[in-house]
Design a protein around this motif. Structure first.
Motif, PDB file in Angstrom:
ATOM      1  N   VAL A  36       0.835  -1.199   0.000  1.00  0.00           N
ATOM      2  CA  VAL A  36       0.000   0.000   0.000  1.00  0.00           C
ATOM      3  C   VAL A  36       0.876   1.257   0.000  1.00  0.00           C
ATOM      4  O   VAL A  36       0.634   2.219  -0.737  1.00  0.00           O
ATOM      5  CB  VAL A  36      -0.958   0.005   1.201  1.00  0.00           C
ATOM      6  N   GLY A  37       1.922   1.249   0.828  1.00  0.00           N
ATOM      7  CA  GLY A  37       2.822   2.404   0.878  1.00  0.00           C
ATOM      8  C   GLY A  37       3.567   2.605  -0.419  1.00  0.00           C
ATOM      9  O   GLY A  37       3.731   3.738  -0.889  1.00  0.00           O
ATOM     10  N   LYS A  40       1.179   3.936  -3.087  1.00  0.00           N
ATOM     11  CA  LYS A  40       0.892   5.344  -2.779  1.00  0.00           C
ATOM     12  C   LYS A  40       2.005   6.241  -3.335  1.00  0.00           C
ATOM     13  O   LYS A  40       1.741   7.284  -3.941  1.00  0.00           O
ATOM     14  CB  LYS A  40       0.759   5.524  -1.265  1.00  0.00           C
ATOM     15  N   GLU A  74      -5.767   1.967   2.632  1.00  0.00           N
ATOM     16  CA  GLU A  74      -4.846   2.404   3.690  1.00  0.00           C
ATOM     17  C   GLU A  74      -5.568   2.449   5.034  1.00  0.00           C
ATOM     18  O   GLU A  74      -5.019   2.041   6.072  1.00  0.00           O
ATOM     19  CB  GLU A  74      -4.272   3.774   3.335  1.00  0.00           C
ATOM     20  N   ARG A 288       0.527   0.143   9.887  1.00  0.00           N
ATOM     21  CA  ARG A 288       0.794   1.565   9.583  1.00  0.00           C
ATOM     22  C   ARG A 288       2.284   1.811   9.402  1.00  0.00           C
ATOM     23  O   ARG A 288       2.702   2.599   8.544  1.00  0.00           O
ATOM     24  CB  ARG A 288       0.209   2.447  10.695  1.00  0.00           C
ATOM     25  N   ILE A 291       3.232   0.573   5.966  1.00  0.00           N
ATOM     26  CA  ILE A 291       2.806   1.513   4.921  1.00  0.00           C
ATOM     27  C   ILE A 291       3.808   2.657   4.822  1.00  0.00           C
ATOM     28  O   ILE A 291       4.225   3.041   3.722  1.00  0.00           O
ATOM     29  CB  ILE A 291       1.387   2.042   5.208  1.00  0.00           C
ATOM     30  N   TYR A 295       6.236   3.440   1.621  1.00  0.00           N
ATOM     31  CA  TYR A 295       6.174   4.763   0.978  1.00  0.00           C
ATOM     32  C   TYR A 295       7.557   5.415   0.924  1.00  0.00           C
ATOM     33  O   TYR A 295       8.000   5.888  -0.135  1.00  0.00           O
ATOM     34  CB  TYR A 295       5.197   5.652   1.743  1.00  0.00           C
TER      35      TYR A 295
END
Length: 316
Positions: A36-37, A40, A74, A288, A291, A295
């Motif tokens: 997900v990160g 993104k 997210e 978290r 992520i 990112y």
């Protein structure tokens, strides 16, 4: 003079080349938040994707991304725990397991409820990003990529998503269209890279969930089993990468084996530092962190790619 104007070269009339891009998201259980990160970061950098192919948790991530739900994806990773995905079997289920009538150690009904709540078939079908999922049939030993074009109803889509995420032995297999016993396709083909190449991708962005280096020994039987599965998934992914790179080298050499193929740019993103979670461990705080890690590491890697391209332009 008018004729000369018509015949004159107008650089604005030339459309810039738009590469066909594929996003490939392999499996890796609770580490899926890392993807997900990375995604993104890719989207914030202006990249768009024509295809998204996934296996296991990568397939579920791909489905939500195809319905343009990155913020919701997210948010979900920042909320869910393992109990939102699976639970221990009931006494009745244990009885069926002992009798050989149940084909998975854990009950993944919570995951099905979550998917039915979050997945929107029509949004995925109308997406500009074509999505597909890799799964394997235990009956025929067939491994195939099922695309959204082959899915007609929400129930069929849920079956496909449950099948691609059915880790063998941990979760029960799934019928697709009432046939077969379909499970996570990662054991055979954790990354459907070959499909992306056959569909004409110029650029492939793959997000692996296994750290580049692991130096921690398993301490119990469960960790031994998980590590063995990690080895199989990692080997499957690396084999596909090596095959693609081989064809690129054969293409550059003008080899007969590469005829009909084109060079494909492959960008592989994976955790640079050890990830302190296993396939079945899911915790909001840890997710978290993953992520953020995905990112930040992807942004650094993209910056490195951009500097390389700038050097090539400068010296050409």
């Amino acid at each position: 003079m008018e004729a000369n104007k018509k015949d004159s070269f107008d650089p604005k009339a030339i459309k810039p080349f738009k590469p066909i891009r594929a996003l490939v998201l392999p499996g890796g259980g609770g580490r899926g938040a890392y993807q997900v990160g990375v995604v993104k970061a890719l989207l914030e950098s202006g990249l768009t994707f024509d295809y998204a192919f996934g296996t296991s948790i990568g397939g579920i991530n791909a489905a939500l991304l195809a319905q343009d739900s990155l913020p919701r994806l997210e948010q979900l990773w920042g909320m869910i725990t393992g109990r939102d995905v699976f639970c221990l079997p009931s006494a009745h289920q244990i009885g069926r397991l002992v009798l050989g009538h149940k084909l998975g150690l854990l009950d993944n009904h919570p995951l099905e409820l979550l998917l039915r709540r979050e997945i929107d078939l029509q949004r995925i079908k109308s997406s500009s990003m074509k999505v597909g999922w890799c799964t394997t049939d235990l009956c025929s030993l067939e491994t195939k990529l099922i695309t959204i074009d082959e899915v007609s109803t929400t129930s069929e889509l849920i079956d496909v998503l449950m099948a691609t995420s059915a880790i063998p032995m941990a979760f029960p297999p799934r019928h697709i269209l009432g046939k077969g016993l379909w499970v996570d396709g990662g054991l055979v083909r954790n990354t459907p890279m070959e499909t992306a190449i056959h569909l004409g991708a110029d650029e492939i962005y793959m997000v692996l969930l296994h750290p580049e280096k692991i130096s921690v020994c398993p301490v119990n039987m469960f960790e031994v089993l998980v590590r063995c599965l990690d080895i199989v998934l990692d080997a499957s992914a690396r084999k596909e990468i090596q095959n693609a790179e081989l064809y690129n080298r054969l293409l550059a050499a003008g080899s007969e084996e590469s005829r009909g193929r084109k060079n494909v740019t492959i960008r592989v993103f994976q955790p640079k530092t050890p990830v302190n979670t296993t396939l079945l461990e899911i915790h909001p705080e840890r997710s978290r962190k993953l992520i953020r890690q995905g990112y930040e590491e992807a942004m650094d890697q993209l910056d490195g790619y951009q500097k390389e391209e700038d050097r090539v332009i400068q010296f050409s």
